[in-house]
Design a protein around this motif. Structure first.
Motif, PDB file in Angstrom:
ATOM      1  N   HIS A 185      42.534  59.441  61.905  1.00 20.13           N
ATOM      2  CA  HIS A 185      43.131  60.292  61.361  1.00 20.13           C
ATOM      3  C   HIS A 185      42.583  61.270  60.587  1.00 20.13           C
ATOM      4  O   HIS A 185      41.334  60.985  59.913  1.00 20.13           O
ATOM      5  CB  HIS A 185      43.934  59.679  60.376  1.00 20.13           C
ATOM      6  CG  HIS A 185      45.457  59.248  60.720  1.00 20.13           C
ATOM      7  ND1 HIS A 185      45.788  57.964  61.239  1.00 20.13           N
ATOM      8  CD2 HIS A 185      46.566  59.985  60.647  1.00 20.13           C
ATOM      9  CE1 HIS A 185      47.161  57.985  61.615  1.00 20.13           C
ATOM     10  NE2 HIS A 185      47.628  58.985  61.333  1.00 20.13           N
ATOM     11  N   GLU A 225      50.443  61.756  52.174  1.00 15.55           N
ATOM     12  CA  GLU A 225      51.488  61.249  52.855  1.00 15.55           C
ATOM     13  C   GLU A 225      52.352  60.412  51.813  1.00 15.55           C
ATOM     14  O   GLU A 225      51.551  59.679  50.894  1.00 15.55           O
ATOM     15  CB  GLU A 225      51.480  60.755  54.239  1.00 15.55           C
ATOM     16  CG  GLU A 225      51.126  61.800  55.192  1.00 15.55           C
ATOM     17  CD  GLU A 225      49.488  62.031  55.017  1.00 15.55           C
ATOM     18  OE1 GLU A 225      48.994  61.491  54.100  1.00 15.55           O
ATOM     19  OE2 GLU A 225      48.938  62.656  55.985  1.00 15.55           O
ATOM     20  N   ASN A 277      51.080  68.194  62.182  1.00 15.49           N
ATOM     21  CA  ASN A 277      49.660  68.667  62.346  1.00 15.49           C
ATOM     22  C   ASN A 277      49.640  68.266  63.990  1.00 15.49           C
ATOM     23  O   ASN A 277      50.182  67.142  64.394  1.00 15.49           O
ATOM     24  CB  ASN A 277      48.646  68.194  61.567  1.00 15.49           C
ATOM     25  CG  ASN A 277      48.710  66.683  61.156  1.00 15.49           C
ATOM     26  OD1 ASN A 277      49.736  66.299  60.447  1.00 15.49           O
ATOM     27  ND2 ASN A 277      48.004  65.648  62.024  1.00 15.49           N
ATOM     28  N   SER A 323      54.156  64.275  60.148  1.00 17.79           N
ATOM     29  CA  SER A 323      53.151  65.284  59.417  1.00 17.79           C
ATOM     30  C   SER A 323      52.979  66.353  60.591  1.00 17.79           C
ATOM     31  O   SER A 323      52.914  66.117  61.825  1.00 17.79           O
ATOM     32  CB  SER A 323      51.844  64.962  58.886  1.00 17.79           C
ATOM     33  OG  SER A 323      51.230  64.082  59.927  1.00 17.79           O
ATOM     34  N   SER A 331      46.324  66.420  57.548  1.00 18.83           N
ATOM     35  CA  SER A 331      47.677  66.733  57.603  1.00 18.83           C
ATOM     36  C   SER A 331      47.881  68.064  56.864  1.00 18.83           C
ATOM     37  O   SER A 331      46.812  68.576  56.237  1.00 18.83           O
ATOM     38  CB  SER A 331      48.510  65.643  56.734  1.00 18.83           C
ATOM     39  OG  SER A 331      48.422  64.520  57.437  1.00 18.83           O
ATOM     40  N   ARG A 382      50.826  62.787  69.988  1.00 18.66           N
ATOM     41  CA  ARG A 382      51.132  61.866  69.016  1.00 18.66           C
ATOM     42  C   ARG A 382      51.056  60.554  70.210  1.00 18.66           C
ATOM     43  O   ARG A 382      52.083  60.367  70.945  1.00 18.66           O
ATOM     44  CB  ARG A 382      52.294  61.885  67.967  1.00 18.66           C
ATOM     45  CG  ARG A 382      52.380  60.500  67.256  1.00 18.66           C
ATOM     46  CD  ARG A 382      53.445  60.904  66.334  1.00 18.66           C
ATOM     47  NE  ARG A 382      53.751  59.563  65.453  1.00 18.66           N
ATOM     48  CZ  ARG A 382      53.436  59.466  64.095  1.00 18.66           C
ATOM     49  NH1 ARG A 382      52.511  60.464  63.555  1.00 18.66           N
ATOM     50  NH2 ARG A 382      53.653  58.607  63.361  1.00 18.66           N
ATOM     51  N   LYS A 402      52.605  67.160  68.952  1.00 22.24           N
ATOM     52  CA  LYS A 402      51.543  66.593  68.109  1.00 22.24           C
ATOM     53  C   LYS A 402      50.429  66.096  69.017  1.00 22.24           C
ATOM     54  O   LYS A 402      49.244  66.049  68.369  1.00 22.24           O
ATOM     55  CB  LYS A 402      52.225  65.586  67.118  1.00 22.24           C
ATOM     56  CG  LYS A 402      52.967  66.047  65.832  1.00 22.24           C
ATOM     57  CD  LYS A 402      53.145  65.044  65.002  1.00 22.24           C
ATOM     58  CE  LYS A 402      52.040  64.251  64.431  1.00 22.24           C
ATOM     59  NZ  LYS A 402      51.423  64.665  63.115  1.00 22.24           N
TER      60      LYS A 402
HETATM   61 MG    MG Z   1      50.565  62.314  60.010  1.00 18.33          MG
END
Ligand code: MG
Ligand code: AMP
Length: 347
Positions: free
Chosen positions: A239, A186, A151, A149, A157, A63, A61
Protein backbone atom coordinates in the motif's frame (compact mmCIF):
# COMPACT_ATOMS: atom_id res chain seq x y z
CA UNK A 1 -15.14 8.56 -19.90
CA UNK A 2 -15.27 12.27 -19.16
CA UNK A 3 -14.83 12.90 -15.45
CA UNK A 4 -17.01 15.73 -14.15
CA UNK A 5 -15.48 18.12 -11.67
CA UNK A 6 -17.40 20.14 -9.10
CA UNK A 7 -15.84 22.67 -6.74
CA UNK A 8 -17.73 23.18 -3.47
CA UNK A 9 -17.17 25.32 -0.42
CA UNK A 10 -17.43 22.92 2.50
CA UNK A 11 -18.28 25.73 4.90
CA UNK A 12 -21.53 26.97 3.35
CA UNK A 13 -24.88 26.22 5.00
CA UNK A 14 -27.40 23.83 3.42
CA UNK A 15 -24.79 22.18 1.20
CA UNK A 16 -27.24 19.48 0.13
CA UNK A 17 -29.25 22.04 -1.86
CA UNK A 18 -26.26 23.00 -4.04
CA UNK A 19 -26.42 21.84 -7.68
CA UNK A 20 -22.93 20.30 -7.50
CA UNK A 21 -24.00 18.03 -4.63
CA UNK A 22 -27.32 17.20 -6.29
CA UNK A 23 -25.58 16.24 -9.52
CA UNK A 24 -23.01 14.07 -7.74
CA UNK A 25 -25.77 12.36 -5.74
CA UNK A 26 -27.83 11.78 -8.89
CA UNK A 27 -24.86 10.03 -10.53
CA UNK A 28 -24.50 7.80 -7.46
CA UNK A 29 -28.17 6.85 -7.77
CA UNK A 30 -27.49 5.96 -11.41
CA UNK A 31 -24.84 3.50 -10.17
CA UNK A 32 -21.88 5.64 -11.26
CA UNK A 33 -18.75 6.17 -9.12
CA UNK A 34 -17.98 9.60 -7.70
CA UNK A 35 -15.07 10.78 -5.52
CA UNK A 36 -15.70 13.12 -2.59
CA UNK A 37 -13.75 14.43 0.41
CA UNK A 38 -14.05 12.98 3.90
CA UNK A 39 -12.20 14.06 7.04
CA UNK A 40 -9.69 11.20 6.57
CA UNK A 41 -8.86 10.98 2.83
CA UNK A 42 -10.86 11.33 -0.42
CA UNK A 43 -13.28 8.44 -0.91
CA UNK A 44 -14.42 6.80 -4.15
CA UNK A 45 -18.14 6.25 -3.63
CA UNK A 46 -20.74 3.98 -5.23
CA UNK A 47 -24.14 2.56 -4.33
CA UNK A 48 -23.33 -0.24 -1.86
CA UNK A 49 -26.55 -2.10 -2.64
CA UNK A 50 -25.70 -2.50 -6.32
CA UNK A 51 -23.38 -5.14 -7.75
CA UNK A 52 -22.99 -3.08 -10.93
CA UNK A 53 -22.05 0.11 -9.04
CA UNK A 54 -19.64 -1.49 -6.58
CA UNK A 55 -17.83 -3.46 -9.28
CA UNK A 56 -16.99 -0.11 -10.93
CA UNK A 57 -15.00 0.86 -7.81
CA UNK A 58 -12.85 -2.26 -8.09
CA UNK A 59 -12.32 -1.65 -11.82
CA UNK A 60 -11.37 2.04 -11.46
CA UNK A 61 -8.96 1.39 -8.58
CA UNK A 62 -7.57 -1.91 -9.84
CA UNK A 63 -8.47 -3.22 -6.38
CA UNK A 64 -8.22 -6.97 -5.61
CA UNK A 65 -11.72 -8.48 -5.39
CA UNK A 66 -11.07 -10.07 -1.97
CA UNK A 67 -10.58 -6.67 -0.30
CA UNK A 68 -13.96 -5.53 1.10
CA UNK A 69 -15.14 -1.92 1.14
CA UNK A 70 -16.23 0.35 3.97
CA UNK A 71 -19.90 1.37 3.76
CA UNK A 72 -20.48 5.05 4.54
CA UNK A 73 -23.70 6.33 6.05
CA UNK A 74 -24.98 9.81 6.87
CA UNK A 75 -27.38 8.95 9.67
CA UNK A 76 -27.62 6.35 12.39
CA UNK A 77 -30.91 4.88 11.11
CA UNK A 78 -29.23 3.61 7.93
CA UNK A 79 -27.21 1.21 10.10
CA UNK A 80 -30.21 -0.94 11.00
CA UNK A 81 -30.73 -1.85 7.33
CA UNK A 82 -27.16 -3.14 7.01
CA UNK A 83 -26.46 -5.03 10.24
CA UNK A 84 -27.83 -8.19 11.85
CA UNK A 85 -27.09 -6.94 15.38
CA UNK A 86 -25.52 -3.96 17.12
CA UNK A 87 -23.44 -4.90 20.18
CA UNK A 88 -23.44 -2.70 23.27
CA UNK A 89 -19.73 -1.85 22.84
CA UNK A 90 -20.38 -0.67 19.29
CA UNK A 91 -23.20 1.58 20.58
CA UNK A 92 -20.77 3.22 23.01
CA UNK A 93 -18.13 3.68 20.32
CA UNK A 94 -20.62 5.22 17.89
CA UNK A 95 -21.87 7.55 20.60
CA UNK A 96 -18.31 8.71 21.30
CA UNK A 97 -16.74 8.78 17.82
CA UNK A 98 -19.41 9.12 15.11
CA UNK A 99 -19.36 11.01 12.92
CA UNK A 100 -15.60 10.49 12.79
CA UNK A 101 -12.61 8.42 11.66
CA UNK A 102 -13.74 5.12 13.20
CA UNK A 103 -14.95 2.17 11.09
CA UNK A 104 -16.83 -0.53 12.98
CA UNK A 105 -17.19 -4.17 11.86
CA UNK A 106 -20.66 -5.67 12.47
CA UNK A 107 -22.35 -8.95 11.55
CA UNK A 108 -24.11 -8.09 8.29
CA UNK A 109 -27.77 -8.38 7.40
CA UNK A 110 -28.39 -10.89 4.60
CA UNK A 111 -29.11 -9.50 1.14
CA UNK A 112 -28.65 -5.88 2.26
CA UNK A 113 -25.50 -5.19 0.26
CA UNK A 114 -23.84 -6.14 -3.00
CA UNK A 115 -21.74 -9.27 -2.50
CA UNK A 116 -18.56 -7.58 -3.68
CA UNK A 117 -18.82 -4.87 -1.02
CA UNK A 118 -18.23 -7.38 1.77
CA UNK A 119 -16.10 -9.68 -0.41
CA UNK A 120 -18.40 -12.51 0.63
CA UNK A 121 -17.65 -12.14 4.38
CA UNK A 122 -20.35 -12.50 7.07
CA UNK A 123 -19.41 -9.07 8.37
CA UNK A 124 -19.69 -5.49 7.14
CA UNK A 125 -17.53 -2.44 7.85
CA UNK A 126 -19.48 0.80 8.44
CA UNK A 127 -18.48 4.39 9.12
CA UNK A 128 -20.15 7.79 9.40
CA UNK A 129 -17.67 10.39 8.09
CA UNK A 130 -17.29 13.75 9.83
CA UNK A 131 -17.20 15.95 6.74
CA UNK A 132 -20.04 18.20 5.57
CA UNK A 133 -19.50 17.39 1.88
CA UNK A 134 -19.41 13.61 2.42
CA UNK A 135 -22.52 13.76 4.62
CA UNK A 136 -24.40 15.95 2.11
CA UNK A 137 -23.55 13.68 -0.84
CA UNK A 138 -24.52 10.50 1.04
CA UNK A 139 -27.77 11.82 2.45
CA UNK A 140 -28.79 13.39 -0.85
CA UNK A 141 -28.10 10.05 -2.61
CA UNK A 142 -30.28 8.36 0.03
CA UNK A 143 -28.17 5.20 -0.14
CA UNK A 144 -25.45 3.46 1.82
CA UNK A 145 -22.27 4.38 -0.09
CA UNK A 146 -19.32 1.99 -0.39
CA UNK A 147 -16.18 4.12 -0.48
CA UNK A 148 -12.52 3.07 -0.35
CA UNK A 149 -9.80 5.67 -0.78
CA UNK A 150 -9.94 7.36 -4.21
CA UNK A 151 -6.50 6.30 -5.47
CA UNK A 152 -5.27 3.53 -7.77
CA UNK A 153 -4.63 0.46 -5.61
CA UNK A 154 -1.16 0.45 -4.05
CA UNK A 155 -0.61 4.21 -4.37
CA UNK A 156 -0.65 6.71 -1.49
CA UNK A 157 -4.21 7.70 -0.55
CA UNK A 158 -5.46 11.08 -1.84
CA UNK A 159 -5.71 14.03 0.53
CA UNK A 160 -6.70 16.54 -2.18
CA UNK A 161 -8.85 16.49 -5.33
CA UNK A 162 -5.65 17.00 -7.36
CA UNK A 163 -4.39 13.60 -6.15
CA UNK A 164 -7.67 11.96 -7.19
CA UNK A 165 -7.41 13.54 -10.64
CA UNK A 166 -3.83 12.34 -11.03
CA UNK A 167 -4.89 8.73 -10.39
CA UNK A 168 -8.46 8.43 -11.69
CA UNK A 169 -9.25 11.14 -14.25
CA UNK A 170 -11.10 9.53 -17.16
CA UNK A 171 -11.87 6.41 -15.10
CA UNK A 172 -14.70 7.70 -12.89
CA UNK A 173 -17.90 9.74 -13.38
CA UNK A 174 -17.00 12.71 -11.17
CA UNK A 175 -14.92 14.37 -8.46
CA UNK A 176 -16.34 16.70 -5.80
CA UNK A 177 -13.52 19.02 -4.73
CA UNK A 178 -14.09 20.21 -1.17
CA UNK A 179 -10.49 21.17 -0.41
CA UNK A 180 -7.87 19.27 1.56
CA UNK A 181 -8.88 16.55 3.99
CA UNK A 182 -8.23 16.91 7.73
CA UNK A 183 -6.81 13.83 9.46
CA UNK A 184 -4.87 12.74 6.37
CA UNK A 185 -4.81 9.00 7.25
CA UNK A 186 -7.62 6.47 6.87
CA UNK A 187 -10.05 5.57 9.65
CA UNK A 188 -9.27 3.19 12.47
CA UNK A 189 -10.98 -0.18 11.78
CA UNK A 190 -12.33 -1.93 14.90
CA UNK A 191 -13.99 -5.35 14.96
CA UNK A 192 -16.91 -5.41 17.41
CA UNK A 193 -18.17 -8.92 16.61
CA UNK A 194 -16.17 -10.66 19.37
CA UNK A 195 -15.98 -10.42 23.16
CA UNK A 196 -13.56 -7.52 23.26
CA UNK A 197 -13.21 -5.03 20.42
CA UNK A 198 -10.09 -5.58 18.27
CA UNK A 199 -8.27 -3.00 16.16
CA UNK A 200 -7.70 -4.35 12.65
CA UNK A 201 -6.17 -1.15 11.27
CA UNK A 202 -4.78 1.78 13.29
CA UNK A 203 -6.03 5.18 12.12
CA UNK A 204 -7.53 8.53 13.05
CA UNK A 205 -8.89 7.39 16.44
CA UNK A 206 -6.14 6.05 18.72
CA UNK A 207 -6.16 2.88 20.86
CA UNK A 208 -5.84 5.07 23.94
CA UNK A 209 -8.99 7.04 22.99
CA UNK A 210 -10.93 3.82 22.29
CA UNK A 211 -9.93 2.31 25.63
CA UNK A 212 -11.27 5.32 27.48
CA UNK A 213 -14.72 4.48 26.11
CA UNK A 214 -14.88 0.65 26.11
CA UNK A 215 -12.07 -0.51 28.39
CA UNK A 216 -9.76 -3.21 27.03
CA UNK A 217 -9.18 -3.13 23.27
CA UNK A 218 -7.15 -5.79 21.44
CA UNK A 219 -4.83 -5.50 18.45
CA UNK A 220 -4.99 -7.89 15.50
CA UNK A 221 -1.79 -10.00 15.87
CA UNK A 222 -1.02 -9.25 12.21
CA UNK A 223 -0.34 -5.62 13.17
CA UNK A 224 2.62 -6.72 15.28
CA UNK A 225 3.88 -9.65 13.22
CA UNK A 226 3.92 -9.33 9.45
CA UNK A 227 3.84 -13.14 9.06
CA UNK A 228 0.38 -13.41 10.71
CA UNK A 229 -2.65 -13.50 8.42
CA UNK A 230 -4.55 -10.23 8.96
CA UNK A 231 -8.28 -10.34 9.77
CA UNK A 232 -8.79 -7.30 7.57
CA UNK A 233 -8.19 -8.67 4.06
CA UNK A 234 -6.85 -5.34 2.76
CA UNK A 235 -4.04 -5.24 5.30
CA UNK A 236 -2.06 -7.91 3.46
CA UNK A 237 -1.51 -5.85 0.32
CA UNK A 238 1.36 -3.50 -0.48
CA UNK A 239 0.00 0.00 0.00
CA UNK A 240 0.85 3.65 -0.10
CA UNK A 241 4.12 3.04 -1.95
CA UNK A 242 5.96 5.89 -3.68
CA UNK A 243 7.65 5.01 -6.99
CA UNK A 244 11.22 4.87 -5.62
CA UNK A 245 12.08 2.19 -3.03
CA UNK A 246 11.75 3.48 0.49
CA UNK A 247 13.64 2.51 3.66
CA UNK A 248 12.87 3.38 7.27
CA UNK A 249 16.02 4.63 9.01
CA UNK A 250 16.68 4.52 12.72
CA UNK A 251 19.87 5.96 14.15
CA UNK A 252 21.69 9.11 15.09
CA UNK A 253 21.64 12.12 12.77
CA UNK A 254 25.35 11.57 12.00
CA UNK A 255 24.73 7.96 11.03
CA UNK A 256 21.78 8.86 8.80
CA UNK A 257 23.81 11.61 7.11
CA UNK A 258 26.70 9.18 6.54
CA UNK A 259 24.26 6.70 4.97
CA UNK A 260 23.05 9.42 2.60
CA UNK A 261 26.67 10.32 1.68
CA UNK A 262 27.52 6.70 0.92
CA UNK A 263 24.54 6.28 -1.36
CA UNK A 264 25.25 9.54 -3.17
CA UNK A 265 28.87 8.46 -3.70
CA UNK A 266 27.45 5.39 -5.45
CA UNK A 267 25.66 7.76 -7.84
CA UNK A 268 22.20 7.46 -6.25
CA UNK A 269 19.88 10.42 -5.88
CA UNK A 270 18.65 10.24 -2.32
CA UNK A 271 15.38 11.63 -0.95
CA UNK A 272 14.86 12.15 2.77
CA UNK A 273 11.48 12.26 4.51
CA UNK A 274 12.02 14.11 7.76
CA UNK A 275 10.37 16.74 9.97
CA UNK A 276 10.39 20.54 10.10
CA UNK A 277 12.63 20.40 13.17
CA UNK A 278 15.19 18.02 11.64
CA UNK A 279 15.41 19.09 8.01
CA UNK A 280 18.12 21.76 8.37
CA UNK A 281 20.55 19.22 9.83
CA UNK A 282 20.72 17.13 6.65
CA UNK A 283 22.09 17.29 3.13
CA UNK A 284 20.47 15.12 0.46
CA UNK A 285 19.20 15.51 -3.13
CA UNK A 286 15.60 16.07 -2.06
CA UNK A 287 14.59 16.79 1.54
CA UNK A 288 10.86 16.95 2.30
CA UNK A 289 9.58 17.90 5.73
CA UNK A 290 6.51 15.97 6.81
CA UNK A 291 4.95 18.03 9.61
CA UNK A 292 6.38 18.66 13.04
CA UNK A 293 7.76 15.93 15.31
CA UNK A 294 6.24 17.72 18.30
CA UNK A 295 2.73 17.47 16.75
CA UNK A 296 2.22 14.08 15.16
CA UNK A 297 -1.21 15.10 13.80
CA UNK A 298 0.65 17.37 11.37
CA UNK A 299 2.79 14.41 10.24
CA UNK A 300 -0.39 12.37 9.62
CA UNK A 301 -1.92 15.21 7.62
CA UNK A 302 1.11 15.65 5.34
CA UNK A 303 2.25 12.06 4.91
CA UNK A 304 0.51 11.07 1.66
CA UNK A 305 1.14 14.47 0.07
CA UNK A 306 4.86 14.04 0.81
CA UNK A 307 4.95 10.45 -0.50
CA UNK A 308 3.31 11.67 -3.71
CA UNK A 309 5.69 14.63 -3.95
CA UNK A 310 8.68 12.26 -4.05
CA UNK A 311 7.18 10.82 -7.25
CA UNK A 312 7.57 14.24 -8.84
CA UNK A 313 11.29 14.22 -8.11
CA UNK A 314 13.69 11.78 -9.76
CA UNK A 315 15.13 10.25 -6.60
CA UNK A 316 16.41 6.67 -6.76
CA UNK A 317 15.66 5.92 -3.13
CA UNK A 318 13.81 7.47 -0.21
CA UNK A 319 15.00 7.29 3.38
CA UNK A 320 12.35 8.01 5.98
CA UNK A 321 12.61 9.01 9.61
CA UNK A 322 10.48 6.99 12.02
CA UNK A 323 8.03 8.01 14.76
CA UNK A 324 7.01 6.64 18.17
CA UNK A 325 4.34 3.89 18.11
CA UNK A 326 2.03 5.90 20.36
CA UNK A 327 -1.22 7.77 19.76
CA UNK A 328 -1.52 8.70 16.09
CA UNK A 329 2.14 7.59 15.72
CA UNK A 330 0.87 3.96 15.50
CA UNK A 331 -1.16 4.79 12.39
CA UNK A 332 1.71 6.81 10.88
CA UNK A 333 4.16 3.94 11.41
CA UNK A 334 1.65 1.40 10.05
CA UNK A 335 1.44 3.39 6.78
CA UNK A 336 5.20 4.07 6.61
CA UNK A 337 6.00 0.37 7.19
CA UNK A 338 3.73 -0.55 4.30
CA UNK A 339 5.03 2.20 2.05
CA UNK A 340 8.56 0.91 2.75
CA UNK A 341 7.59 -2.75 2.34
CA UNK A 342 8.91 -3.26 5.93
CA UNK A 343 12.50 -2.42 4.91
CA UNK A 344 14.50 -0.97 7.80
CA UNK A 345 18.07 0.30 8.03
CA UNK A 346 19.30 0.54 11.63
CA UNK A 347 22.49 1.95 13.08
MG1 MG B 1 -7.15 2.55 0.47
P1 AMP C 1 -9.95 1.25 2.33
O1 AMP C 1 -11.35 1.22 1.88
O2 AMP C 1 -8.95 1.18 1.23
O3 AMP C 1 -9.69 2.33 3.35
O4 AMP C 1 -9.77 -0.11 3.14
C1 AMP C 1 -10.78 -0.62 3.95
C2 AMP C 1 -10.17 -1.53 4.98
O5 AMP C 1 -11.22 -2.10 5.77
C3 AMP C 1 -9.40 -2.67 4.33
O6 AMP C 1 -8.23 -2.94 5.09
C4 AMP C 1 -10.43 -3.79 4.40
O7 AMP C 1 -9.83 -5.06 4.36
C5 AMP C 1 -11.12 -3.50 5.73
N1 AMP C 1 -12.46 -4.12 5.81
C6 AMP C 1 -13.54 -3.78 5.09
N2 AMP C 1 -14.58 -4.62 5.41
C7 AMP C 1 -14.12 -5.48 6.32
C8 AMP C 1 -14.70 -6.57 7.05
N3 AMP C 1 -15.96 -6.94 6.87
N4 AMP C 1 -13.91 -7.24 7.92
C9 AMP C 1 -12.62 -6.87 8.12
N5 AMP C 1 -12.02 -5.85 7.47
C10 AMP C 1 -12.76 -5.16 6.58
Amino acid sequence: METKYWLVDKDVDSLATYPQIKEAAALLRENQVVAFPTETVYGLGANATSEEASSKIFAAKGRPADNPLIVHIADREQLDDLTASIPEQAERLMEAFWPGPLTIIFMKKDQALARQVTAGLETVAVRMPDHPVALAVISEAGLPIAAPSANRSGKPSPTSAKHVQADLDGLIAGIVDGGETGVGLESTVIDCTGKIPVILRPGGVTKEELEQVVGEVGLDPALKDELEKPKSPGMKYQHYAPDAPMYLVEGSREWIQELIHQQRKLGKKVGLLTTEEQMSFYQADVILPCGSESKLETVARSLYEVLRAFNESDVDMILSETFPYEGVGSAIMNRLEKAAGHRWLRE
